[in-house]
Scaffold this motif. Structure first.
Motif: not given
Length: 274
Positions: A189, A220, A224
Motif C-alpha cells: 500500500e 490501494y 489492501r
C-alpha cells in the motif's frame, strides 16, 4: 514459543516522554508523512513538463491546502473507525470517540475525509478538483507507508497465525506466531503504490486529470484486499459474508471508483497548458 517464530522487537510505542506529554511513533508517522508528502507535492507542482505546461495550481495553493487535508485525514479517519469498526462500543461510550490517543483510525474514513477536503478547497480556490486529487493521492502513499510501519512498532493490527519462517509472536497477539501483516501493507500500500504512481506521473498521467486518483483508488483497493488475506480481522467484527473482512468490503467500492476514474481519464485528450 515455536522455534520458527521470530521474536517481536522490543519497541517502545512512546518515542519521547516529558512529564505527562508523550510523543508516540504513531503520531510521528502522521506528522512526518504529511510533511514529506507536502514536500513531494511541491516538487511535482514545480515541474511543468509533468503537467504539459504550468501546473493548474501554485505551490502557495498547496501550502494552504495542507491544513485542510490534515483535518480531513484526522477527522475522517477517526469518524470512519467509529462508524465502520466499532459503532456499538462508541454508542455506549461517546466521549471516547474523541480520544485519539487511545488509537483507532480507518484508512477508508481518512480517504473520504481527504476527498471532502479536496472538493471543498478546490471549490474555495477555483482549482480543478481532479488535479488536486491526483497530487494528493501521489503524496499520500508516503503517509500510508509510515503509518503501517508505526502499526508494526506498536505491535497492533497483526496478521493471522502462520508457519512461515518470518512469522512473529506479537506481545498482545497470543502465543501463536503470526504474519507481520503491517509490513506487507507498508510494502504494497505504501512503497509499491508510491512507485507505480511515480512512474505514471513520469509517463504524463497528470495531463489526464483523475488518472492518478483512479490508479490510487484501484491500486490501494487491490493491495489492501491482498493484505487482508494475511491480516487478522478486528476481534469485534471478525469475518463477514463469505469469509470477507471489513477492510476488503470497504475496498471493493474504492476499486470500482478507481476503474471508473481511469476509464474516464483515458478517454480524454491529454491537457496541453500554455
Amino acid at each position: 514459543m515455536p522455534l520458527y517464530a521470530i521474536p517481536f522487537p522490543a519497541f517502545d510505542p512512546v518515542l519521547v516522554s516529558v512529564g505527562p506529554i508523550a510523543i508516540r511513533w504513531y503520531a510521528l508517522a502522521y506528522i512526518v508523512g504529511i510533511l514529506l508528502g507536502w514536500v513531494y507535492a511541491r516538487a511535482i507542482i514545480r515541474r511543468e513538463t509533468l503537467w504539459g505546461g504550468p501546473a493548474p495550481m501554485t505551490v502557495t495553493d498547496y501550502d494552504d491546502f495542507v491544513l485542510w487535508v490534515t483535518l480531513g485525514i484526522i477527522l475522517g479517519g477517526r469518524i470512519g473507525y467509529v462508524l465502520f469498526y466499532n459503532p456499538s462500543y462508541f454508542a455506549a461510550h461517546p466521549l471516547e470517540s474523541v480520544q485519539l490517543w487511545k488509537g483507532g483510525m480507518s484508512f477508508h474514513g481518512g480517504f473520504l475525509g481527504c476527498v471532502l477536503a479536496v472538493a471543498l478547497f478546490a471549490r474555495h480556490r477555483g482549482l480543478p478538483i481532479l488535479s488536486l486529487g491526483d497530487l494528493t493521492c501521489a503524496a499520500g502513499t508516503i503517509g500510508i507507508f509510515l503509518g503501517r510501519i508505526a502499526n508494526f512498532i506498536n505491535g497492533e493490527l497483526w496478521g493471522r497465525p502462520t508457519d512461515v519462517p518470518w512469522a512473529m509472536v506479537f506481545p498482545n497477539g497470543g502465543p501463536l506466531p503470526r504474519h507481520p501483516s503491517q509490513l506487507y501493507e507498508a510494502a504494497l500500500e505504501g512503497l509499491m503504490l508510491f512507485a507505480v504512481l511515480a512512474l505514471l506521473i513520469r509517463a504524463g498521467a497528470l495531463k489526464r486529470p483523475g488518472l492518478i486518483l483512479g490508479a490510487f483508488a484501484l491500486g490501494y483497493g487491490v493491495a489492501r484486499a491482498i493484505c487482508e488475506h494475511f491480516r487478522e480481522p478486528d476481534v469485534q467484527i471478525g469475518f463477514l459474508w463469505g469469509g470477507l473482512t471489513m477492510g476488503t468490503l470497504l475496498s471493493l467500492p474504492l476499486m470500482l471508483a478507481g476503474i471508473a476514474l481511469i476509464a474516464v481519464a483515458l478517454r480524454r485528450e491529454p491537457a496541453r497548458r500554455t
